[in-house]
Design a protein around this motif. Structure first.
Motif, PDB file in Angstrom:
ATOM      1  N   SER A   1      35.487  14.421 -25.534  1.00 33.60           N
ATOM      2  CA  SER A   1      35.580  15.753 -26.150  1.00 33.60           C
ATOM      3  C   SER A   1      36.562  16.262 -26.684  1.00 33.60           C
ATOM      4  CB  SER A   1      35.008  16.979 -25.085  1.00 33.60           C
ATOM      5  OG  SER A   1      33.748  16.764 -24.353  1.00 33.60           O
TER       6      SER A   1
ATOM      7  N   ILE B   1      30.838  17.079 -17.985  1.00 32.71           N
ATOM      8  CA  ILE B   1      31.379  16.984 -19.259  1.00 32.71           C
ATOM      9  C   ILE B   1      32.487  15.896 -19.513  1.00 32.71           C
ATOM     10  CG2 ILE B   1      33.051  18.330 -20.708  1.00 32.71           C
ATOM     11  CD1 ILE B   1      31.863  20.859 -19.924  1.00 32.71           C
ATOM     12  N   ASP B   2      32.380  15.009 -20.438  1.00 34.84           N
ATOM     13  CA  ASP B   2      33.451  14.121 -20.672  1.00 34.84           C
ATOM     14  C   ASP B   2      34.529  14.559 -21.315  1.00 34.84           C
ATOM     15  OD1 ASP B   2      34.896  11.918 -21.588  1.00 34.84           O
ATOM     16  OD2 ASP B   2      33.156  10.530 -21.207  1.00 34.84           O
ATOM     17  N   TRP B   3      35.601  14.815 -20.855  1.00 31.96           N
ATOM     18  CA  TRP B   3      36.676  15.568 -21.464  1.00 31.96           C
ATOM     19  C   TRP B   3      37.405  14.680 -22.104  1.00 31.96           C
ATOM     20  CZ3 TRP B   3      36.273  20.511 -21.238  1.00 31.96           C
ATOM     21  CH2 TRP B   3      35.865  21.153 -19.989  1.00 31.96           C
TER      22      TRP B   3
ATOM     23  N   THR C   1      25.935  15.055 -26.675  1.00 31.99           N
ATOM     24  CA  THR C   1      26.164  16.534 -27.165  1.00 31.99           C
ATOM     25  C   THR C   1      25.914  17.354 -26.117  1.00 31.99           C
ATOM     26  OG1 THR C   1      26.051  16.061 -29.470  1.00 31.99           O
ATOM     27  CG2 THR C   1      26.394  18.284 -28.656  1.00 31.99           C
ATOM     28  N   TYR C   2      26.982  18.335 -25.452  1.00 31.19           N
ATOM     29  CA  TYR C   2      26.405  19.233 -24.600  1.00 31.19           C
ATOM     30  C   TYR C   2      25.317  19.992 -25.223  1.00 31.19           C
ATOM     31  CZ  TYR C   2      27.214  23.325 -21.718  1.00 31.19           C
ATOM     32  OH  TYR C   2      27.168  24.441 -20.729  1.00 31.19           O
TER      33      TYR C   2
ATOM     34  N   HIS D   1      35.460  16.330 -31.849  1.00 27.41           N
ATOM     35  CA  HIS D   1      33.947  16.418 -32.631  1.00 27.41           C
ATOM     36  C   HIS D   1      33.229  17.053 -31.716  1.00 27.41           C
ATOM     37  CE1 HIS D   1      35.953  13.424 -35.242  1.00 27.41           C
ATOM     38  NE2 HIS D   1      36.227  12.641 -34.103  1.00 27.41           N
ATOM     39  N   GLY D   2      33.349  17.781 -30.857  1.00 29.15           N
ATOM     40  CA  GLY D   2      32.549  18.799 -30.078  1.00 29.15           C
ATOM     41  C   GLY D   2      32.559  18.468 -28.605  1.00 29.15           C
ATOM     42  N   THR D   3      31.720  19.029 -27.691  1.00 34.93           N
ATOM     43  CA  THR D   3      31.692  18.935 -26.346  1.00 34.93           C
ATOM     44  C   THR D   3      30.629  17.791 -26.040  1.00 34.93           C
ATOM     45  OG1 THR D   3      32.476  21.087 -26.064  1.00 34.93           O
ATOM     46  CG2 THR D   3      31.634  20.206 -24.189  1.00 34.93           C
ATOM     47  N   PHE D   4      31.058  16.816 -25.265  1.00 34.59           N
ATOM     48  CA  PHE D   4      29.866  15.822 -24.836  1.00 34.59           C
ATOM     49  C   PHE D   4      29.960  15.853 -23.544  1.00 34.59           C
ATOM     50  CE2 PHE D   4      31.275  14.796 -29.067  1.00 34.59           C
ATOM     51  CZ  PHE D   4      30.201  14.071 -29.740  1.00 34.59           C
TER      52      PHE D   4
ATOM     53  N   LYS E   1      38.668  14.704 -28.359  1.00 32.99           N
ATOM     54  CA  LYS E   1      38.898  14.233 -29.897  1.00 32.99           C
ATOM     55  C   LYS E   1      38.406  15.131 -30.716  1.00 32.99           C
ATOM     56  CE  LYS E   1      38.081   9.447 -27.894  1.00 32.99           C
ATOM     57  NZ  LYS E   1      37.226   8.024 -28.140  1.00 32.99           N
TER      58      LYS E   1
END
Length: 292
Positions: free
Chosen positions: A58, A53-55, A43-44, A62-65, A60
């Protein structure tokens, strides 16, 4: 050559001792790179580098990863050393080019002892010397031998060409240490491209003579790059203040550019002890990359 090696070893030991005591074992590599090998996602968190950031994940919903990485066993440290005519400013033995060579030598020794592959290109407006990345202290000494004995064929500067050569030569993500006075134009686009692909460290070498011009009246000024002499009136109007203003604006522009593109940047004057500034740079890099 022996005296220089003795000096470089002393500085290299000084840097390592300071790192071991200041970082208290938390600093396992002074050249710690970012994103050399993908590991996982998490999680970011505030302060994370937005470049990680894995766009796809992210998107999907469920949040920013962000992607997390682990360092590869054989990290590559590559030096780009500016050896153009503008580097020949300063006291004898302490010109910008001398300080640049020293810093390159010290860091090459440190990188080699960490087990990293180390390579280098010396550039003016053409390739003056290239040493292919390899491992081991012996290879670091080969780099030092090359830069000490180098006599550039050209005095002109072309930083864009130096960057393009490096991008075309090194395909694998590496830590790029760019040592120059960065007195040139039109290279920001290529530097931006390098920062996207590699982890870039910019070390700017300066000398007070470039801004602290005395009132000497009309004097001849020799341009080492064009090999021409021009006469300037150092006492006329705002000549000296304009020179200083232009220099400061150039520095500000470079500083902001580096910050915008996640380039580690430090400016070092020829008459100051560069070891403390290098230590501060390593400390900042370790802190900013710890979560990567």
């Amino acid at each position: 050559m022996k005296e220089l090696l003795k000096k470089l070893r002393k500085y290299e030991i000084q840097i390592r001792k300071a790192i071991n005591s200041q970082m208290q074992g938390d600093f396992h590599s002074i050249f710690k790179g970012s994103g050399l090998e993908f590991d996982d996602v998490r999680t970011y968190q505030y302060g994370d580098d937005i470049r990680t950031i894995d766009w796809n994940v992210s998107a999907k919903g469920h949040g920013t990863f962000v992607k997390t990485f682990k360092e590869e066993k054989e990290q590559t440290i590559f030096f780009i050393l500016d050896v153009s005519g503008s580097q020949e400013i300063g006291d004898t033995g302490k010109q910008k080019v001398d300080i640049g060579k020293e810093i390159c030598g010290v860091l090459a020794l440190s990188a080699a002892k960490e087990g990293s592959q180390v390579g280098m290109v010396c550039y003016s407006d053409q390739k003056e010397r290239y040493v292919k990345p390899a491992k081991g202290p012996k290879h670091a000494y080969e780099i030092i031998h090359n830069i000490v004995n180098l006599k550039p064929q050209s005095a002109k500067t072309d930083l864009s060409k130096a960057i393009l050569f490096t991008l075309n030569t090194l395909k694998r993500r590496s830590v790029m240490i760019f040592i120059s006075d960065f007195i040139d134009e039109g290279y920001f686009h290529n530097l931006k491209g390098m920062a996207r692909k590699h982890d870039v460290v910019a070390i700017r070498i300066t000398d007070k003579r470039e801004t602290g011009l005395p009132k000497l009246g009309i004097v001849p000024v020799f341009d080492k790059e064009s090999k021409k002499t021009v006469w300037v009136n150092t006492s006329f109007g705002n000549f000296r203040s304009q020179v200083k203003k232009n220099y400061e604006e150039n520095e500000k522009e470079l500083t902001l550019f580096a910050k915008r593109h996640q380039i580690n940047f430090v400016s070092i004057d020829t008459n100051e002890d560069y070891v403390p500034k290098l230590l501060k740079l390593f400390k900042v890099r370790n802190k900013s990359l710890k979560s990567v």
